[in-house]
Design a protein around this motif. Structure first.
Motif, PDB file in Angstrom:
ATOM      1  N   LEU A 309      39.216  55.883  42.687  1.00 13.74           N
ATOM      2  CA  LEU A 309      39.396  54.686  42.119  1.00 13.74           C
ATOM      3  C   LEU A 309      41.067  54.506  41.510  1.00 13.74           C
ATOM      4  O   LEU A 309      41.307  55.501  40.718  1.00 13.74           O
ATOM      5  N   PHE A 310      41.692  53.886  42.009  1.00 18.48           N
ATOM      6  CA  PHE A 310      43.013  53.605  41.603  1.00 18.48           C
ATOM      7  C   PHE A 310      43.051  52.416  40.590  1.00 18.48           C
ATOM      8  O   PHE A 310      42.970  51.175  40.957  1.00 18.48           O
ATOM      9  N   ILE A 311      43.528  52.739  39.398  1.00 13.40           N
ATOM     10  CA  ILE A 311      43.336  51.762  38.229  1.00 13.40           C
ATOM     11  C   ILE A 311      44.988  51.254  37.701  1.00 13.40           C
ATOM     12  O   ILE A 311      45.700  52.319  37.289  1.00 13.40           O
ATOM     13  N   ASP A 312      45.059  50.216  37.784  1.00 12.42           N
ATOM     14  CA  ASP A 312      46.503  49.652  37.004  1.00 12.42           C
ATOM     15  C   ASP A 312      46.273  48.658  35.977  1.00 12.42           C
ATOM     16  O   ASP A 312      45.391  47.836  36.104  1.00 12.42           O
ATOM     17  N   LEU A 313      46.877  48.805  34.742  1.00  9.70           N
ATOM     18  CA  LEU A 313      46.412  47.974  33.551  1.00  9.70           C
ATOM     19  C   LEU A 313      47.502  46.535  33.744  1.00  9.70           C
ATOM     20  O   LEU A 313      48.578  46.527  33.742  1.00  9.70           O
ATOM     21  N   ASP A 314      46.400  45.765  33.541  1.00  9.59           N
ATOM     22  CA  ASP A 314      47.368  44.348  33.496  1.00  9.59           C
ATOM     23  C   ASP A 314      47.479  44.017  32.494  1.00  9.59           C
ATOM     24  O   ASP A 314      46.902  44.107  31.560  1.00  9.59           O
ATOM     25  N   GLY A 315      48.897  43.691  31.988  1.00  9.93           N
ATOM     26  CA  GLY A 315      49.525  43.299  30.640  1.00  9.93           C
ATOM     27  C   GLY A 315      50.255  44.391  30.068  1.00  9.93           C
ATOM     28  O   GLY A 315      50.450  44.299  28.691  1.00  9.93           O
ATOM     29  N   PHE A 316      50.147  45.553  30.699  1.00  4.96           N
ATOM     30  CA  PHE A 316      50.810  46.759  29.791  1.00  4.96           C
ATOM     31  C   PHE A 316      52.269  46.731  29.806  1.00  4.96           C
ATOM     32  O   PHE A 316      52.821  46.966  28.651  1.00  4.96           O
ATOM     33  N   PRO A 392      46.443  40.645  25.822  1.00  7.06           N
ATOM     34  CA  PRO A 392      45.233  41.214  26.374  1.00  7.06           C
ATOM     35  C   PRO A 392      45.468  42.127  27.398  1.00  7.06           C
ATOM     36  O   PRO A 392      46.415  42.324  28.247  1.00  7.06           O
ATOM     37  N   ILE A 393      44.656  43.046  27.618  1.00  2.69           N
ATOM     38  CA  ILE A 393      44.673  44.097  28.657  1.00  2.69           C
ATOM     39  C   ILE A 393      43.230  44.115  29.673  1.00  2.69           C
ATOM     40  O   ILE A 393      42.494  43.920  29.099  1.00  2.69           O
ATOM     41  N   SER A 394      43.628  44.176  30.978  1.00  8.13           N
ATOM     42  CA  SER A 394      42.595  44.253  31.746  1.00  8.13           C
ATOM     43  C   SER A 394      43.206  45.165  32.999  1.00  8.13           C
ATOM     44  O   SER A 394      44.149  45.754  32.757  1.00  8.13           O
ATOM     45  N   ALA A 395      42.020  45.439  33.804  1.00  4.39           N
ATOM     46  CA  ALA A 395      42.488  46.523  35.005  1.00  4.39           C
ATOM     47  C   ALA A 395      42.251  46.022  36.403  1.00  4.39           C
ATOM     48  O   ALA A 395      41.190  45.161  36.584  1.00  4.39           O
ATOM     49  N   SER A 396      43.203  46.257  37.123  1.00  3.23           N
ATOM     50  CA  SER A 396      42.881  46.031  38.534  1.00  3.23           C
ATOM     51  C   SER A 396      42.875  47.225  39.175  1.00  3.23           C
ATOM     52  O   SER A 396      43.412  48.281  39.184  1.00  3.23           O
ATOM     53  N   ILE A 397      41.686  47.321  39.804  1.00  3.44           N
ATOM     54  CA  ILE A 397      41.091  48.742  40.714  1.00  3.44           C
ATOM     55  C   ILE A 397      40.902  48.523  41.818  1.00  3.44           C
ATOM     56  O   ILE A 397      40.024  47.610  42.587  1.00  3.44           O
ATOM     57  N   GLY A 398      41.514  49.547  42.691  1.00  2.00           N
ATOM     58  CA  GLY A 398      41.343  49.555  44.112  1.00  2.00           C
ATOM     59  C   GLY A 398      40.398  50.954  44.094  1.00  2.00           C
ATOM     60  O   GLY A 398      40.666  51.932  43.850  1.00  2.00           O
ATOM     61  N   MET A 399      39.615  50.605  45.297  1.00  2.00           N
ATOM     62  CA  MET A 399      38.744  51.600  45.636  1.00  2.00           C
ATOM     63  C   MET A 399      38.689  52.225  46.961  1.00  2.00           C
ATOM     64  O   MET A 399      38.830  51.511  48.031  1.00  2.00           O
ATOM     65  N   SER A 400      38.779  53.610  47.225  1.00  2.00           N
ATOM     66  CA  SER A 400      38.613  54.167  48.445  1.00  2.00           C
ATOM     67  C   SER A 400      37.448  55.274  48.578  1.00  2.00           C
ATOM     68  O   SER A 400      37.558  55.849  47.989  1.00  2.00           O
ATOM     69  N   ILE A 401      36.757  55.200  49.752  1.00  2.00           N
ATOM     70  CA  ILE A 401      35.453  55.695  49.667  1.00  2.00           C
ATOM     71  C   ILE A 401      35.656  56.514  51.105  1.00  2.00           C
ATOM     72  O   ILE A 401      35.782  55.905  52.027  1.00  2.00           O
ATOM     73  N   SER A 424      45.750  44.756  45.995  1.00  2.00           N
ATOM     74  CA  SER A 424      45.154  43.549  46.549  1.00  2.00           C
ATOM     75  C   SER A 424      44.220  42.847  45.215  1.00  2.00           C
ATOM     76  O   SER A 424      44.333  41.699  45.205  1.00  2.00           O
ATOM     77  N   ALA A 425      43.895  43.895  44.647  1.00  2.00           N
ATOM     78  CA  ALA A 425      43.158  43.206  43.275  1.00  2.00           C
ATOM     79  C   ALA A 425      44.015  42.809  42.415  1.00  2.00           C
ATOM     80  O   ALA A 425      43.971  41.490  41.739  1.00  2.00           O
ATOM     81  N   LYS A 426      45.335  43.216  42.093  1.00  2.00           N
ATOM     82  CA  LYS A 426      46.377  42.689  41.381  1.00  2.00           C
ATOM     83  C   LYS A 426      46.874  41.284  41.806  1.00  2.00           C
ATOM     84  O   LYS A 426      47.043  40.396  41.154  1.00  2.00           O
ATOM     85  N   ASN A 427      47.325  41.132  43.376  1.00  2.00           N
ATOM     86  CA  ASN A 427      47.692  40.039  43.787  1.00  2.00           C
ATOM     87  C   ASN A 427      46.621  38.666  43.757  1.00  2.00           C
ATOM     88  O   ASN A 427      47.246  37.734  43.734  1.00  2.00           O
ATOM     89  N   ALA A 428      45.140  39.362  43.492  1.00  2.00           N
ATOM     90  CA  ALA A 428      44.339  38.400  43.569  1.00  2.00           C
ATOM     91  C   ALA A 428      44.115  37.798  42.034  1.00  2.00           C
ATOM     92  O   ALA A 428      43.394  37.075  41.737  1.00  2.00           O
ATOM     93  N   GLY A 429      44.895  38.124  41.104  1.00  4.78           N
ATOM     94  CA  GLY A 429      44.897  37.906  39.694  1.00  4.78           C
ATOM     95  C   GLY A 429      44.419  38.718  38.829  1.00  4.78           C
ATOM     96  O   GLY A 429      44.482  38.576  37.669  1.00  4.78           O
ATOM     97  N   GLY A 430      44.159  40.122  39.231  1.00  7.57           N
ATOM     98  CA  GLY A 430      43.926  41.183  38.487  1.00  7.57           C
ATOM     99  C   GLY A 430      42.623  41.230  37.800  1.00  7.57           C
ATOM    100  O   GLY A 430      41.577  40.148  37.996  1.00  7.57           O
ATOM    101  N   VAL A 434      38.647  45.921  44.277  1.00  9.28           N
ATOM    102  CA  VAL A 434      38.875  45.696  45.574  1.00  9.28           C
ATOM    103  C   VAL A 434      38.324  46.935  46.094  1.00  9.28           C
ATOM    104  O   VAL A 434      39.029  48.050  45.826  1.00  9.28           O
ATOM    105  N   GLY A 435      37.657  46.873  47.142  1.00 12.65           N
ATOM    106  CA  GLY A 435      37.229  48.391  47.986  1.00 12.65           C
ATOM    107  C   GLY A 435      37.631  48.488  49.136  1.00 12.65           C
ATOM    108  O   GLY A 435      37.790  47.498  50.129  1.00 12.65           O
ATOM    109  N   SER A 436      37.800  49.599  49.650  1.00 14.79           N
ATOM    110  CA  SER A 436      38.175  50.025  50.983  1.00 14.79           C
ATOM    111  C   SER A 436      37.571  51.232  51.339  1.00 14.79           C
ATOM    112  O   SER A 436      37.799  52.107  50.520  1.00 14.79           O
ATOM    113  N   SER A 437      37.180  51.477  52.502  1.00 14.25           N
ATOM    114  CA  SER A 437      36.377  52.586  52.943  1.00 14.25           C
ATOM    115  C   SER A 437      37.250  53.051  54.254  1.00 14.25           C
ATOM    116  O   SER A 437      37.849  52.389  55.053  1.00 14.25           O
ATOM    117  N   ILE A 438      37.207  54.468  54.448  1.00 16.29           N
ATOM    118  CA  ILE A 438      37.825  54.959  55.269  1.00 16.29           C
ATOM    119  C   ILE A 438      36.680  55.446  56.588  1.00 16.29           C
ATOM    120  O   ILE A 438      35.679  55.957  56.231  1.00 16.29           O
TER     121      ILE A 438
END
Length: 439
Positions: A309-316, A392-401, A424-430, A434-438
């Motif tokens: 899970l890759f996490i980026d802080l919105d508003g940091f 306000p602080i929120s998180a945009s999270i990308g998931m790879s499995i 992708s999660a951040k561009n969609a508004g944060g 958003v998940g992605s599997s290999i």
């Protein structure tokens, strides 16, 4: 001029018969034995002498002449045999005997010094080769017992609260109040404490004397393990037999304790450097290097489904720019704490850089990974006490499995995929996952 008489000579003279009995003796011999000549006559000469144990065995021609009061006088004996007996000439050898005793003491001291020097060198090599504190204190406990020929020895290290915990060896005073007093006494004095006998222990503190009597301990030697002004702990040698300590006992203990303290200092510094190399300074979390190492370890472990899970802080950025980097650091630390609270202890939480975090965890199925990601998003979205309203602080999270057993398992690709999903999660508004599997 009158002839020189036997009593004029500065030596004792004795005439023996053929069977070794005293026939005649001068006054000096009588004085040296404390017996009158009349009582000496007819007595076997061997009844008033014994061999003298000198350097390397028996000194040539030297015997000890017994006095009736129980004392002995070392003498050198010259013998002239005749057909019906022998004449003995005895010269006082007290000075020579004292010189031989002094030589023996000197040789014994040299031998002890040589043995102890070899012990210090060997222990220094062993301490420097230790790869952990436990290995080091085990070596120290064994070395102390060997150095002092003690039946038991123990090493105590200070804990975070300033108390002492037994780290190695055997402690016959375990559970007795006197044992704790002994360690505290040595650590308080910051020097070597040698106690011979329970009576001497009573002078330190009666509870120690009682503990030694109860445990059958006759003597103890305690040394603080310290480097400069930093106290790491103490070691103790326990003697279950009567033991007196010579003048070299304390210097040897100081040397062993000093070597151990230096080795502990080196190990702890090395551990700090290793921790710093693998952990983020601001949050204390594993850093990017530790993350990559852990992902490689996942690949070598039992096959499992792993979520990254890759996490980026919105508003940091607004926090950093508007409130300053100090507040930004406080925010990062709080985010790290919240991440650790919502995942399992065995899961990995790392700071990837800037305001980016990565969580790696084994999951039974994709839905479980999505649940973890959503818990993280909700936790980060809660208010932060250090932030005023309007930040306000929120998180945009990308998931790879992916499964570790899959041919396509690649740690770098896992992070890249999760990173792309995060964007992708951040561009969609944060504030979303958003998940992605290999495949």
């Amino acid at each position: 001029m009158r002839p020189i008489a036997a009593d004029d000579l500065p030596c004792a003279i004795v005439r023996l018969d053929a069977e070794g009995r005293i026939v005649e003796a001068n006054d000096l011999f009588a004085e040296w034995t404390g017996l009158p000549v009349a009582e000496l006559t007819g007595r076997p000469f061997k009844s008033v002498r014994q061999r003298f144990a000198g350097v390397g065995g028996r000194s040539e021609g030297m015997v000890r002449l017994a006095h009736r009061d129980g004392s002995y006088r070392p003498v050198i004996v010259g013998r002239e045999d005749s057909g019906d007996g022998a004449v003995l000439v005895l010269v006082d050898a007290a000075d020579r005997a004292e010189r031989e005793r002094e030589l023996m003491r000197s040789q014994a001291l040299q031998e002890r010094t040589r043995n102890r020097l070899e012990l210090i060198i060997d222990s220094s090599i062993a301490f420097s080769a230790a790869t952990s504190e436990q290995e080091l204190v085990d070596i120290l406990a064994t070395t102390v017992a060997k150095a002092y020929q003690a039946e038991q020895s123990a090493v105590f290290l200070r804990d975070e609260c300033g108390g002492f915990l037994q780290a190695s060896g055997d402690n016959p005073l375990h559970g007795m109040p006197g044992g704790e007093t002994l360690v505290a006494q040595a650590s308080g004095l910051r020097n070597v404490l040698a106690v011979s006998g329970a009576a001497a222990a009573d002078e330190v503190t009666p509870v120690l004397g009682a503990a030694m009597r109860g445990a059958g301990v006759h003597a103890v030697l305690v040394a603080p393990i310290q480097h400069d002004d930093l106290l790491f702990g103490v070691f103790v040698a326990f003697f279950l037999h009567p033991r007196q300590f010579d003048s070299e006992a304390a210097p040897l203990a100081d040397a062993l304790a000093g070597q151990a303290a230096q080795a502990i200092t080196t190990l702890r510094l090395q551990r700090q450097l290793e921790h710093a190399a693998m952990h983020d300074e601001t949050t204390g979390l594993p850093n990017r290097r530790r993350l990559e190492t852990q992902l490689l370890e996942y690949g070598r472990a039992t096959p499992a489904l792993v979520a990254t899970l890759f996490i980026d802080l919105d508003g940091f950025k607004r926090v950093n720019d508007g409130l300053g980097h100090h507040v930004g650091d406080l925010l990062l630390r709080e985010v790290g704490r919240r991440l650790q609270e919502v995942v399992r202890q065995e899961d990995l939480v790392a700071r990837y850089g800037g305001d980016e975090f990565v969580v790696v965890c084994e999951v039974p199925e994709v839905a479980a990974a999505e649940d973890v990601a959503d818990r993280i998003r909700l936790a980060i979205g809660l208010p932060f006490a250090d932030l005023p309203e309007g930040f306000p602080i929120s998180a945009s999270i990308g998931m790879s499995i992916a499964r570790t057993s899959d041919p396509g398992w690649n740690p770098d690709r896992l992070i890249r995929e999760a990173d792309h999903a995060m964007y992708s999660a951040k561009n969609a508004g944060g504030n979303r996952v958003v998940g992605s599997s290999i495949d």
